[in-house]
Design a protein around this motif. Structure first.
Motif, PDB file in Angstrom:
ATOM      1  N   GLY A   1       2.196  -1.037  -1.315  1.00  0.00           N
ATOM      2  CA  GLY A   1       2.453   0.185  -0.832  1.00  0.00           C
ATOM      3  C   GLY A   1       2.555   1.244  -1.944  1.00  0.00           C
ATOM      4  O   GLY A   1       2.890   2.501  -1.521  1.00  0.00           O
ATOM      5  N   HIS A   2       2.253   0.809  -3.230  1.00  0.00           N
ATOM      6  CA  HIS A   2       2.273   1.768  -4.371  1.00  0.00           C
ATOM      7  C   HIS A   2       0.933   1.673  -5.005  1.00  0.00           C
ATOM      8  O   HIS A   2       0.125   2.549  -4.647  1.00  0.00           O
ATOM      9  N   GLU A   3       0.766   0.636  -5.888  1.00  0.00           N
ATOM     10  CA  GLU A   3      -0.688   0.795  -6.394  1.00  0.00           C
ATOM     11  C   GLU A   3      -1.719  -0.015  -5.674  1.00  0.00           C
ATOM     12  O   GLU A   3      -2.739   0.563  -5.662  1.00  0.00           O
ATOM     13  N   ILE A   4      -1.277  -0.652  -4.601  1.00  0.00           N
ATOM     14  CA  ILE A   4      -2.563  -1.126  -3.665  1.00  0.00           C
ATOM     15  C   ILE A   4      -1.862  -0.926  -2.302  1.00  0.00           C
ATOM     16  O   ILE A   4      -0.733  -0.852  -1.847  1.00  0.00           O
ATOM     17  N   SER A   5      -3.018  -0.602  -1.423  1.00  0.00           N
ATOM     18  CA  SER A   5      -2.495  -0.198  -0.026  1.00  0.00           C
ATOM     19  C   SER A   5      -3.825  -0.278   0.866  1.00  0.00           C
ATOM     20  O   SER A   5      -4.861  -0.633   0.354  1.00  0.00           O
ATOM     21  N   GLU A   6      -3.522   0.236   2.101  1.00  0.00           N
ATOM     22  CA  GLU A   6      -4.801  -0.123   2.939  1.00  0.00           C
ATOM     23  C   GLU A   6      -5.989   0.828   2.591  1.00  0.00           C
ATOM     24  O   GLU A   6      -7.008   1.093   3.387  1.00  0.00           O
ATOM     25  N   THR A   7      -5.569   1.789   1.781  1.00  0.00           N
ATOM     26  CA  THR A   7      -6.733   2.898   1.507  1.00  0.00           C
ATOM     27  C   THR A   7      -7.104   2.804   0.168  1.00  0.00           C
ATOM     28  O   THR A   7      -7.974   3.561  -0.522  1.00  0.00           O
ATOM     29  N   ILE A   8      -6.819   1.803  -0.672  1.00  0.00           N
ATOM     30  CA  ILE A   8      -7.103   1.670  -1.972  1.00  0.00           C
ATOM     31  C   ILE A   8      -7.871   0.184  -2.172  1.00  0.00           C
ATOM     32  O   ILE A   8      -7.607  -0.683  -1.483  1.00  0.00           O
ATOM     33  N   ASN A   9      -8.864   0.192  -2.994  1.00  0.00           N
ATOM     34  CA  ASN A   9      -9.871  -1.044  -3.334  1.00  0.00           C
ATOM     35  C   ASN A   9      -9.598  -1.639  -4.883  1.00  0.00           C
ATOM     36  O   ASN A   9      -8.937  -1.091  -5.550  1.00  0.00           O
ATOM     37  N   PRO A  10      -9.947  -2.852  -4.802  1.00  0.00           N
ATOM     38  CA  PRO A  10      -9.432  -3.633  -5.917  1.00  0.00           C
ATOM     39  C   PRO A  10     -10.249  -2.937  -7.463  1.00  0.00           C
ATOM     40  O   PRO A  10      -9.432  -3.108  -8.605  1.00  0.00           O
ATOM     41  N   PHE A  11     -11.525  -2.377  -7.273  1.00  0.00           N
ATOM     42  CA  PHE A  11     -11.892  -1.519  -8.264  1.00  0.00           C
ATOM     43  C   PHE A  11     -10.917  -0.611  -8.886  1.00  0.00           C
ATOM     44  O   PHE A  11     -10.766  -0.365 -10.120  1.00  0.00           O
ATOM     45  N   GLU A  12     -10.478   0.294  -7.848  1.00  0.00           N
ATOM     46  CA  GLU A  12      -9.572   1.577  -8.170  1.00  0.00           C
ATOM     47  C   GLU A  12      -8.346   0.818  -8.796  1.00  0.00           C
ATOM     48  O   GLU A  12      -7.702   1.437  -9.772  1.00  0.00           O
ATOM     49  N   ALA A  13      -7.803  -0.116  -8.208  1.00  0.00           N
ATOM     50  CA  ALA A  13      -6.406  -0.733  -8.723  1.00  0.00           C
ATOM     51  C   ALA A  13      -6.753  -1.552  -9.927  1.00  0.00           C
ATOM     52  O   ALA A  13      -5.495  -2.098 -10.368  1.00  0.00           O
ATOM     53  N   HIS A  14      -7.921  -1.456 -10.519  1.00  0.00           N
ATOM     54  CA  HIS A  14      -7.989  -2.335 -11.807  1.00  0.00           C
ATOM     55  C   HIS A  14      -7.686  -3.760 -11.789  1.00  0.00           C
ATOM     56  O   HIS A  14      -7.005  -4.172 -12.747  1.00  0.00           O
TER      57      HIS A  14
ATOM     58  N   GLU B   1      -4.118  21.810 -12.346  1.00  0.00           N
ATOM     59  CA  GLU B   1      -4.583  21.571 -10.978  1.00  0.00           C
ATOM     60  C   GLU B   1      -4.165  19.994 -10.669  1.00  0.00           C
ATOM     61  O   GLU B   1      -4.416  19.246 -11.700  1.00  0.00           O
ATOM     62  N   LYS B   2      -3.893  19.761  -9.739  1.00  0.00           N
ATOM     63  CA  LYS B   2      -3.653  18.308  -9.182  1.00  0.00           C
ATOM     64  C   LYS B   2      -4.610  17.293  -9.268  1.00  0.00           C
ATOM     65  O   LYS B   2      -5.865  17.767  -8.577  1.00  0.00           O
ATOM     66  N   ILE B   3      -4.661  16.500  -9.939  1.00  0.00           N
ATOM     67  CA  ILE B   3      -5.885  15.635 -10.018  1.00  0.00           C
ATOM     68  C   ILE B   3      -5.232  14.057  -9.648  1.00  0.00           C
ATOM     69  O   ILE B   3      -6.418  13.331  -9.435  1.00  0.00           O
ATOM     70  N   GLY B   4      -4.296  13.771  -9.404  1.00  0.00           N
ATOM     71  CA  GLY B   4      -3.926  12.341  -8.965  1.00  0.00           C
ATOM     72  C   GLY B   4      -2.367  12.429  -8.741  1.00  0.00           C
ATOM     73  O   GLY B   4      -1.740  13.400  -8.481  1.00  0.00           O
ATOM     74  N   VAL B   5      -1.688  11.230  -8.560  1.00  0.00           N
ATOM     75  CA  VAL B   5      -0.609  11.050  -7.963  1.00  0.00           C
ATOM     76  C   VAL B   5      -0.095   9.712  -8.947  1.00  0.00           C
ATOM     77  O   VAL B   5      -0.680   8.848  -9.335  1.00  0.00           O
ATOM     78  N   VAL B   6       1.442   9.733  -9.255  1.00  0.00           N
ATOM     79  CA  VAL B   6       2.061   8.594  -9.518  1.00  0.00           C
ATOM     80  C   VAL B   6       2.363   7.800  -8.417  1.00  0.00           C
ATOM     81  O   VAL B   6       2.854   8.116  -7.410  1.00  0.00           O
ATOM     82  N   THR B   7       2.109   6.341  -8.745  1.00  0.00           N
ATOM     83  CA  THR B   7       2.379   5.273  -7.623  1.00  0.00           C
ATOM     84  C   THR B   7       3.611   4.592  -7.995  1.00  0.00           C
ATOM     85  O   THR B   7       4.185   4.297  -6.928  1.00  0.00           O
ATOM     86  N   SER B   8       4.053   4.482  -9.268  1.00  0.00           N
ATOM     87  CA  SER B   8       5.111   4.080  -9.714  1.00  0.00           C
ATOM     88  C   SER B   8       5.645   4.658 -10.848  1.00  0.00           C
ATOM     89  O   SER B   8       4.753   4.705 -11.734  1.00  0.00           O
ATOM     90  N   GLY B   9       6.855   5.078 -10.856  1.00  0.00           N
ATOM     91  CA  GLY B   9       7.321   5.704 -12.260  1.00  0.00           C
ATOM     92  C   GLY B   9       8.675   5.378 -12.596  1.00  0.00           C
ATOM     93  O   GLY B   9       9.389   5.754 -11.615  1.00  0.00           O
TER      94      GLY B   9
ATOM     95  N   LYS C   1      11.007   4.183 -23.115  1.00  0.00           N
ATOM     96  CA  LYS C   1      10.168   5.294 -22.654  1.00  0.00           C
ATOM     97  C   LYS C   1      10.185   5.560 -21.243  1.00  0.00           C
ATOM     98  O   LYS C   1      10.442   4.425 -20.444  1.00  0.00           O
ATOM     99  N   ASN C   2       9.524   6.433 -20.816  1.00  0.00           N
ATOM    100  CA  ASN C   2       9.480   6.949 -19.513  1.00  0.00           C
ATOM    101  C   ASN C   2       8.007   6.466 -19.194  1.00  0.00           C
ATOM    102  O   ASN C   2       6.859   7.154 -19.667  1.00  0.00           O
ATOM    103  N   ILE C   3       7.791   5.588 -18.349  1.00  0.00           N
ATOM    104  CA  ILE C   3       6.352   5.141 -17.931  1.00  0.00           C
ATOM    105  C   ILE C   3       6.096   5.405 -16.383  1.00  0.00           C
ATOM    106  O   ILE C   3       6.886   5.503 -15.800  1.00  0.00           O
ATOM    107  N   ALA C   4       4.665   5.270 -16.338  1.00  0.00           N
ATOM    108  CA  ALA C   4       4.179   5.401 -14.845  1.00  0.00           C
ATOM    109  C   ALA C   4       2.958   4.826 -14.552  1.00  0.00           C
ATOM    110  O   ALA C   4       2.080   4.800 -15.504  1.00  0.00           O
ATOM    111  N   LEU C   5       2.615   4.317 -13.378  1.00  0.00           N
ATOM    112  CA  LEU C   5       1.414   4.049 -12.954  1.00  0.00           C
ATOM    113  C   LEU C   5       0.811   5.173 -12.271  1.00  0.00           C
ATOM    114  O   LEU C   5       1.655   5.707 -11.358  1.00  0.00           O
ATOM    115  N   ALA C   6      -0.547   5.575 -12.539  1.00  0.00           N
ATOM    116  CA  ALA C   6      -0.902   6.688 -11.419  1.00  0.00           C
ATOM    117  C   ALA C   6      -2.361   6.533 -11.120  1.00  0.00           C
ATOM    118  O   ALA C   6      -3.104   5.812 -12.142  1.00  0.00           O
ATOM    119  N   TYR C   7      -2.884   7.272 -10.152  1.00  0.00           N
ATOM    120  CA  TYR C   7      -4.363   7.129  -9.971  1.00  0.00           C
ATOM    121  C   TYR C   7      -4.649   8.494 -10.268  1.00  0.00           C
ATOM    122  O   TYR C   7      -4.341   9.681 -10.103  1.00  0.00           O
TER     123      TYR C   7
END
Lengths: 129, 378
Positions: free
Chosen positions: B251-264, B318-326, B334-340
Motif C-alpha cells: 500500500g506504500h512501496e508496493i501496490s497493484e500499480t508497482i512492479n518489483p524492478f521499480e520497488a528495488h 516541478e513534481k517528479i515523484g512521491v513519498v511512499t513512507s516518510g 534523521k528525517n527519512i523517506a522512501l520515494a519514487y
C-alpha cells in the motif's frame, strides 16, 4: 492531568493563559497524548500576525502532523525557542510548555473559548466517539 | 450498498490484553491494533538496543500442501522456491499477470510438498482468493490458517536470550530466515522462525490462537525479557523500524500499480526459474529498457519531516515523484523517506526537494537501508 481553571481552551485542543493584554498559547495534555512523542514544532516568527481560528503553525509527532489553531487574534511577541531542541517538553508537561505569546487585539474573543470544565466535557465526548 | 454501519473491527486473541495494558489502539486495515504502549520512540529504541515484542497475529497464513505444492508456489511467487531447503524461508512476492504486486510474502518450506506463505493483514481475503484460484490446476490444496495462530514477533539484540528461556530449542542453530519446531512456553511443535520486520535479529513464534494460551505466552515473553528491559511494542514502532531498514510496506512501496524492478526488489526476482505469474510482463519491462521510476531512500537535509504522499520536486520545483513512507527515524535521529523518482534522477547524493505543506524542503538521495544492524562481535 488536571486542566488549569485559569486557562481557556479551543475545540482544536489549544490552551491560552491571559495576563493583561498578553496570551500564552500551548496545546493541551489531551492533544499531546493523542499525538504521541513530539519531535518538531513549527511556530511563527515574532512580529507575525495570528488570527483567531486560523492555522499559525504545526506540531509533529513521529507518526503524525497536527495543525495549530490560534485561540485569539493578535501579534506574536515571543516564541518558545527551547522547543526547537526539546519539543518533548510538550509531552512532559503540555500545560507549561507554551509555544507562542500573543498580544491580543480583541480581548472579547476570549468569551467564545471553553473554560476548563467545558473543555473536559468536550474531550470526554471526543473519547467516547 | 444497503448497509450503512461500518463493519466491526477485527480483533486478535490478544485484543483484550492490549486494552487492559493501556495501549493506544488504532484501526489498521480493519483490525483494532495497538499503535503504541509506552511511547513509539521508547519502543523503537527497545528493539534496536534490547528487545521488544509485537502481536502480529493479524498477519495471514496460507498453507499449500500436495504432490504439486512446489510447482504451485513457484507459479504464484517470484523467488525460486526450489532453492529452499526444509526448514528455510525466504522473502518473496505474488504478482498479477501484468507484473505488479498482489502482496509481498514470506514462504516457508515445511517439506517437499508443504509450504507456509505468510501474508499481510489488510490483504488476507484478496490473497487467499488469489492463491486458491491460481493453484487450482495443480495437485495441491490451499488452506487459510490465519485465524489458527497467534503470531508474536520477539525482536532485538536480546531477542534470542529472551526466547531461550522459554524453549528447548538451541536457538543458535536457527540461522536468519530459517525455522524449527520445538517446545516453547510448554507448547510442543511450536513453529519458531528467525524472521521479522524490524531490521534487527529476532524471532516469530506461532502459537494456538485461543485467548488463554495467547495471553499466557504474551505474559511469559514479557517476563522472560524483563531483565533486558523488554517493551510491548505497537504498529507505530513496527513502522519506523521497518522504514529505517527500508523494508517495503504493502500500500506504500508496493501496490497493484508497482512492479518489483521499480520497488528495488530485483534480488528476490528469479526470472530464470521458469515461467510464473507476472514473469512475461517483467521480461517485457526488461526488454524495453527497464523501469521508468525507482524507489529511493531520501534524507531530508533542511528542517522538516517528509510524510507519506508528499510530492518530490526537482530543482525547478516541478513534481517528479512521491513519498511512499516518510517519518522521523528514532534511532538514526534523521528525517527519512522512501520515494519514487524517475530512474534518471535516482542516483546517490542527487539533491531533490520534498514539498512539505506547501514549501520545498531540500532532501538528498541516500543508500538504503538507512540502518543496518551491527555485525555480531562475539
Amino acid at each position: 492531568m488536571a486542566y488549569p481553571a485559569n486557562y481557556k481552551y479551543t475545540r482544536e485542543h489549544e490552551w491560552i493563559e491571559v495576563s493583561g493584554k498578553t496570551g500564552t498559547v500551548g496545546i493541551t495534555d489531551y492533544a499531546q497524548n493523542s499525538l504521541g512523542d513530539i519531535v518538531f514544532v513549527d511556530a511563527p516568527k515574532v512580529g507575525s500576525k495570528v488570527e483567531k481560528g486560523a492555522i499559525f503553525g504545526s506540531v509533529e509527532s513521529v507518526k503524525a502532523v497536527s495543525d495549530l489553531y490560534s485561540p485569539v487574534s493578535g501579534t506574536v511577541t515571543e516564541v518558545n525557542e527551547s522547543l526547537k531542541d526539546s519539543p518533548e517538553k510538550i509531552n512532559t508537561d503540555a500545560h507549561a510548555a507554551w509555544i507562542i505569546k500573543v498580544e491580543l487585539s480583541d480581548s472579547a474573543e476570549l468569551d467564545s473559548l471553553l473554560d476548563a470544565a467545558a473543555y473536559e466535557k468536550f474531550i470526554a465526548e471526543e473519547t467516547g466517539k | 450498498m444497503a448497509t450503512s454501519a461500518p463493519p466491526a473491527l477485527r480483533r486478535t486473541a490478544l485484543n483484550a490484553m492490549h486494552h487492559r495494558m493501556g495501549a493506544k489502539m488504532v484501526d489498521f486495515g480493519g483490525w483494532d491494533m495497538p499503535v503504541e504502549y509506552s511511547g513509539l520512540i521508547a519502543e523503537h529504541m527497545a528493539v534496536r538496543t534490547g528487545v521488544g515484542v509485537f502481536d502480529v497475529s493479524h498477519m495471514g497464513d496460507i498453507q499449500l500442501r500436495g504432490p504439486e505444492a512446489l510447482a504451485a508456489v513457484q507459479h504464484i511467487t517470484i523467488n525460486d522456491v526450489s532453492k529452499l531447503q526444509l526448514g528455510q524461508a525466504h522473502y518473496s512476492a505474488m504478482l498479477y499477470p501484468q507484473g505488479t504486486f498482489v502482496d509481498d510474502v514470506i514462504v516457508h518450506k515445511f517439506s517437499d510438498n508443504d509450504y507456509l506463505i505468510v501474508i499481510n493483514a489488510g490483504t488476507r481475503e484478496k490473497d487467499y482468493n488469489w492463491v486458491k484460484s491460481n493453484v487450482q490446476r495443480f495437485h495441491c490444496h490451499a488452506s487459510d490458517y490465519s485465524d489458527f495462530y497467534t503470531q508474536l514477533a520477539i525482536q532485538g539484540p536480546k531477542a534470542a536470550e529472551t526466547l531461550a528461556k522459554l524453549t528447548n530449542l538451541d536457538l543458535s542453530t536457527i540461522k536468519g530466515y530459517w525455522f524449527k519446531w520445538g517446545t516453547a512456553c510448554g507448547l510442543s511443535n511450536t513453529l519458531v522462525a528467525r524472521t521479522g520486520y524490524t531490521g534487527e535479529d529476532g524471532f516469530e513464534i506461532y502459537v494456538p490462537s485461543d485467548v488463554v494460551t495467547s495471553e499466557r505466552v504474551w505474559n511469559e515473553v514479557l517476563e522472560a525479557g524483563k531483565e533486558f528491559g523488554i517493551l510491548p511494542c505497537g504498529l507505530g514502532a513496527r513502522n519506523t523500524l521497518r522504514l529505517e531498514s527500508a523494508m517495503s510496506l504493502y500500500g506504500h512501496e508496493i501496490s497493484e500499480t508497482i512492479n518489483p524492478f521499480e520497488a528495488h526488489l530485483e534480488r528476490f526476482l528469479k526470472l530464470d526459474k521458469g515461467n510464473f505469474l507476472g514473469s512475461d510482463a517483467l521480461k517485457k519491462v526488461q526488454a524495453e529498457g527497464g523501469p521508468k521510476r525507482k524507489l529511493v531512500g531520501l534524507e531530508v537535509i533542511e528542517r522538516g519531516i517528509a510524510r507519506d504522499g508528499y510530492p518530490v520536486l526537482n530543482a525547478s520545483g516541478e513534481k517528479i515523484g512521491v513519498v511512499t513512507s516518510g517519518s522521523p527515524a528514532p534511532f538514526l535521529k534523521k528525517n527519512i523517506a522512501l520515494a519514487y523518482v524517475p530512474v534518471e534522477l535516482a542516483f546517490i547524493d542527487n539533491e531533490v526537494a520534498v514539498e512539505i505543506r506547501g514549501n520545498p524542503v531540500k532532501a538528498k538521495i541516500v543508500p538504503t537501508p538507512f540502518y543496518r544492524r551491527p555485525k555480531k562481535t562475539a
